[in-house]
Design a protein around this motif. Structure first.
Motif, PDB file in Angstrom:
ATOM      1  N   LYS A 168       5.555   1.605 -39.342  1.00 10.61           N
ATOM      2  CA  LYS A 168       4.608   1.263 -40.291  1.00 10.61           C
ATOM      3  C   LYS A 168       3.556   2.660 -40.373  1.00 10.61           C
ATOM      4  O   LYS A 168       3.082   2.727 -41.403  1.00 10.61           O
ATOM      5  CB  LYS A 168       3.800   0.056 -40.228  1.00 10.61           C
ATOM      6  N   ILE A 169       3.438   3.488 -39.311  1.00 15.54           N
ATOM      7  CA  ILE A 169       2.433   4.551 -39.481  1.00 15.54           C
ATOM      8  C   ILE A 169       3.038   5.604 -40.159  1.00 15.54           C
ATOM      9  O   ILE A 169       4.161   6.263 -39.887  1.00 15.54           O
ATOM     10  CB  ILE A 169       2.164   4.839 -37.872  1.00 15.54           C
ATOM     11  N   LYS A 170       2.256   6.077 -41.300  1.00 14.87           N
ATOM     12  CA  LYS A 170       2.596   7.253 -42.190  1.00 14.87           C
ATOM     13  C   LYS A 170       2.166   8.286 -41.705  1.00 14.87           C
ATOM     14  O   LYS A 170       2.407   9.408 -42.624  1.00 14.87           O
ATOM     15  CB  LYS A 170       2.494   6.424 -43.518  1.00 14.87           C
ATOM     16  N   ILE A 171       1.004   8.429 -41.037  1.00 19.24           N
ATOM     17  CA  ILE A 171       0.170   9.802 -40.666  1.00 19.24           C
ATOM     18  C   ILE A 171       0.945  10.236 -39.556  1.00 19.24           C
ATOM     19  O   ILE A 171       1.766   9.738 -38.854  1.00 19.24           O
ATOM     20  CB  ILE A 171      -1.200   9.225 -40.473  1.00 19.24           C
ATOM     21  N   PRO A 172       0.602  11.573 -39.239  1.00 21.04           N
ATOM     22  CA  PRO A 172       1.265  12.090 -37.871  1.00 21.04           C
ATOM     23  C   PRO A 172       1.002  11.353 -36.677  1.00 21.04           C
ATOM     24  O   PRO A 172      -0.215  10.943 -36.476  1.00 21.04           O
ATOM     25  CB  PRO A 172       0.488  13.412 -37.763  1.00 21.04           C
ATOM     26  N   LEU A 173       2.028  11.123 -35.836  1.00 23.40           N
ATOM     27  CA  LEU A 173       1.953  10.392 -34.709  1.00 23.40           C
ATOM     28  C   LEU A 173       2.707  11.025 -33.513  1.00 23.40           C
ATOM     29  O   LEU A 173       3.635  11.519 -33.563  1.00 23.40           O
ATOM     30  CB  LEU A 173       2.971   9.113 -34.975  1.00 23.40           C
ATOM     31  N   VAL A 174       2.158  10.947 -32.250  1.00 21.80           N
ATOM     32  CA  VAL A 174       2.329  11.409 -31.240  1.00 21.80           C
ATOM     33  C   VAL A 174       2.526  10.014 -30.175  1.00 21.80           C
ATOM     34  O   VAL A 174       1.648   9.199 -30.082  1.00 21.80           O
ATOM     35  CB  VAL A 174       1.480  12.345 -30.525  1.00 21.80           C
ATOM     36  N   VAL A 175       3.725   9.769 -29.572  1.00 22.18           N
ATOM     37  CA  VAL A 175       3.577   8.889 -28.486  1.00 22.18           C
ATOM     38  C   VAL A 175       3.475   9.413 -26.988  1.00 22.18           C
ATOM     39  O   VAL A 175       4.203  10.415 -26.845  1.00 22.18           O
ATOM     40  CB  VAL A 175       4.942   8.088 -28.762  1.00 22.18           C
ATOM     41  N   LEU A 176       2.652   8.837 -26.379  1.00 28.24           N
ATOM     42  CA  LEU A 176       2.437   9.257 -24.925  1.00 28.24           C
ATOM     43  C   LEU A 176       3.302   8.492 -23.982  1.00 28.24           C
ATOM     44  O   LEU A 176       3.322   7.036 -24.127  1.00 28.24           O
ATOM     45  CB  LEU A 176       0.969   9.153 -24.533  1.00 28.24           C
ATOM     46  N   ASP A 177       3.955   8.888 -23.170  1.00 31.13           N
ATOM     47  CA  ASP A 177       4.613   8.040 -21.922  1.00 31.13           C
ATOM     48  C   ASP A 177       5.969   7.431 -22.251  1.00 31.13           C
ATOM     49  O   ASP A 177       6.269   6.592 -21.619  1.00 31.13           O
ATOM     50  CB  ASP A 177       3.503   7.381 -21.327  1.00 31.13           C
ATOM     51  N   GLY A 178       6.404   7.915 -23.437  1.00 30.93           N
ATOM     52  CA  GLY A 178       7.607   7.185 -23.752  1.00 30.93           C
ATOM     53  C   GLY A 178       8.268   7.803 -25.177  1.00 30.93           C
ATOM     54  O   GLY A 178       7.658   8.624 -25.871  1.00 30.93           O
ATOM     55  N   ASP A 179       9.470   7.237 -25.763  1.00 29.86           N
ATOM     56  CA  ASP A 179       9.946   7.567 -26.778  1.00 29.86           C
ATOM     57  C   ASP A 179      10.259   6.190 -27.364  1.00 29.86           C
ATOM     58  O   ASP A 179      10.632   5.290 -26.591  1.00 29.86           O
ATOM     59  CB  ASP A 179      11.333   8.399 -26.613  1.00 29.86           C
ATOM     60  N   VAL A 180      10.335   6.349 -28.985  1.00 30.39           N
ATOM     61  CA  VAL A 180      10.869   5.086 -29.580  1.00 30.39           C
ATOM     62  C   VAL A 180      11.754   5.346 -30.623  1.00 30.39           C
ATOM     63  O   VAL A 180      11.400   5.986 -31.623  1.00 30.39           O
ATOM     64  CB  VAL A 180       9.446   4.344 -30.403  1.00 30.39           C
ATOM     65  N   ASP A 181      12.999   5.089 -30.472  1.00 27.91           N
ATOM     66  CA  ASP A 181      14.171   5.410 -31.279  1.00 27.91           C
ATOM     67  C   ASP A 181      14.023   4.719 -32.696  1.00 27.91           C
ATOM     68  O   ASP A 181      13.343   3.617 -32.818  1.00 27.91           O
ATOM     69  CB  ASP A 181      15.271   4.659 -30.700  1.00 27.91           C
ATOM     70  N   GLY A 182      14.338   5.445 -33.588  1.00 38.96           N
ATOM     71  CA  GLY A 182      14.117   5.020 -34.903  1.00 38.96           C
ATOM     72  C   GLY A 182      12.772   5.331 -35.578  1.00 38.96           C
ATOM     73  O   GLY A 182      12.387   4.907 -36.873  1.00 38.96           O
ATOM     74  N   VAL A 183      11.727   5.783 -34.968  1.00 45.19           N
ATOM     75  CA  VAL A 183      10.459   6.135 -35.586  1.00 45.19           C
ATOM     76  C   VAL A 183      10.296   7.611 -35.195  1.00 45.19           C
ATOM     77  O   VAL A 183      10.550   8.215 -34.192  1.00 45.19           O
ATOM     78  CB  VAL A 183       9.558   5.383 -34.561  1.00 45.19           C
ATOM     79  N   LYS A 184       9.478   8.411 -36.302  1.00 46.69           N
ATOM     80  CA  LYS A 184       9.300   9.734 -36.564  1.00 46.69           C
ATOM     81  C   LYS A 184       8.098   9.787 -35.743  1.00 46.69           C
ATOM     82  O   LYS A 184       7.100   9.395 -36.084  1.00 46.69           O
ATOM     83  CB  LYS A 184       9.178   9.950 -37.946  1.00 46.69           C
TER      84      LYS A 184
END
Length: 340
Positions: free
Chosen positions: A137-153
Motif C-alpha cells: 500500500k505504500i506509494k512513496i519511496p520505500l527502503v526495506v531493511l534486513d529483508g526483501d518482500v516479493d511483489g513490493v517495489k
C-alpha cells in the motif's frame, strides 16, 4: 503578530513569489535581489512555516524510519546512523516502531498516504502475507531493511548474515576444536534467525557435526529468556562438551551469566559466542567473541537509498548487502584472542 512572507516582500520591495524563490531556489534569483530579500528576512526575523512550504512544494523534507522495536543498542545504532545521514542530506527523521501483534497498517497509512514523509525506511523482522499486504500500500519511496518482500517495489539494505555465521562457526570448529555446537536464536519466523540457523546447519553438516532437535532453541533475543534457558541447560551442555552459538550478544550474555551462576567457567567449561558486536560484547566477562554488524552504516545506507529514490523515482531497484566481520575475544577459548 508573527512576521509573514508578505512583510518580507514589502520590506524588500519584491513580490511574494520572489521571496519564495529565494527561500527555495536561491540560484535562480539575481544576486542583488537575493541579498535584498535575505536582508529583509534577517531584519524582520522571518522564519518560514516548514509545513506550509512542504504543502506548496509537495515535500516535507522528513523521512520516516520504522523499526520492530526502539529498545536496545542495535536499534539505537541504526537510528543514530540514519539520523546523521538524514541531517547531512537536509532531511529530518521521524521514528516509530511497530509493536508486537501489529502489522503496522495504520502507521503506514498515516505516514504514507497523508504526505507526512517523503520516503519511508522499514525494518522487518518477518515476511508474511500481512507484512506484504501492508507494504504494497505504500506509494512513496520505500527502503526495506534486513529483508526483501516479493511483489513490493522497494530498495533494500541487508546484512551478509551467512558469511558472518560461517566465519564464526569455522573459527569455533577449526581454532577452538568445538565438536558440538548449540544454537540459541530468536523466533522461528524471524528473518535473522532463519538465515543464521540455515548457515549454522550448513557449517555443522560440512564439518560432520551432528545436530539434534535438542541442540536448537528458539527464544526472543532477550537476556532474561536466555538466562532462564541457561539455568536449565548449561550443566548438560558443559557435560556434553558443547559450545553455544547465541544469535545475538544479549542472549550470549545471558548464557554466560547462567554458566557463572552454575559454577561453570566460560570458556573452559562452556565456550559461548554471539552476534552483532554491541557494547554488551565487551562488557561480559570473559569478553565475547562475536560477529560485527555495521548497524550505524545500515541506517545511513537506508537514508542514502531513500534520497536517491526521491531524486530519481524511475531508477532500477537496488539491493545493498553490508559485510560483517568476525571479532575474536576470550569467550570462545581461542588460543590467541584479539583485544578490540
Amino acid at each position: 503578530m508573527p512576521v509573514s512572507i508578505q512583510d518580507v516582500a514589502d520590506r524588500a520591495n519584491v513580490s511574494i513569489s520572489t521571496v519564495s524563490r529565494v527561500l527555495n531556489r536561491r540560484n535562480i534569483v539575481n544576486q542583488e535581489t537575493r541579498k535584498r530579500v535575505e536582508s529583509a528576512i534577517s531584519d524582520l526575523g522571518y522564519s518560514p512555516n516548514v509545513f506550509a512550504r512542504g504543502l506548496m512544494l509537495r515535500k516535507s523534507h522528513i523521512l520516516g524510519l520504522v523499526l520492530p522495536d526502539l529498545h536496545g543498542e542495535f536499534y539505537s545504532e541504526v537510528i543514530r546512523g540514519a539520523n546523521l545521514r538524514a541531517r547531512e542530506l537536509g532531511y529530518n527523521l521521524m521514528i516509530s516502531s511497530i509493536v508486537a501483534k501489529d502489522d503496522g497498517s495504520e502507521l503506514m497509512a498515516a505516514v504514507g498516504d497523508h504526505g507526512l514523509v517523503d520516503g519511508l525506511a522499514v525494518m522487518i523482522s518477518e515476511v508474511n502475507a500481512r507484512t506484504r499486504a501492508t507494504l504494497e500500500k505504500i506509494k512513496i519511496p520505500l527502503v526495506v531493511l534486513d529483508g526483501d518482500v516479493d511483489g513490493v517495489k522497494h530498495d533494500s539494505v541487508v546484512i551478509d548474515q551467512r558469511t558472518g555465521v560461517v566465519a564464526l562457526l569455522r573459527h569455533l570448529i577449526e581454532d577452538c576444536q568445538a565438536r558440538r555446537i548449540v544454537f540459541v536464536g530468536g523466533l522461528e519466523t524471524n528473518i535473522d534467525t532463519i538465515e543464521r540457523l540455515d548457515a549454522y546447519r550448513e557449517v555443522t553438516a560440512d564439518a560432520g557435526i551432528e545436530v539434534t532437535a535438542s541442540d536448537v532453541h528458539h527464544l526472543d533475543y532477550q537476556y532474561d529468556t536466555a538466562f532462564e534457558l541457561g539455568v536449565k541447560k548449561v550443566r548438560e551442555w558443559a557435560r556434553r562438551r558443547a559450545a553455544v552459538f547465541a544469535a545475538n550478544d544479549e542472549m550470549a550474555a545471558g548464557i554466560i551469566d547462567a554458566a557463572l551462576a552454575a559454577g561453570l567457567s566460560t570458556p573452559d567449561d562452556l565456550p559461548v559466542v554471539g552476534f552483532d558486536d554491541t557494547r554488551v560484547a565487551t562488557m561480559t566477562r570473559p569478553r565475547l567473541t562475536t560477529v560485527r554488524v555495521p548497524m550505524s552504516s545500515m541506517g545511513a545506507a537506508a537514508i542514502d537509498l531513500l534520497c536517491q529514490r526521491i531524486e530519481n523515482p524511475k531508477r532500477p531497484a537496488v539491493k545493498l548487502s553490508l559485510e560483517t566481520e568476525l571479532v575474536v575475544r576470550e569467550s570462545c577459548g581461542a588460543p590467541s584472542a584479539i583485544t578490540s
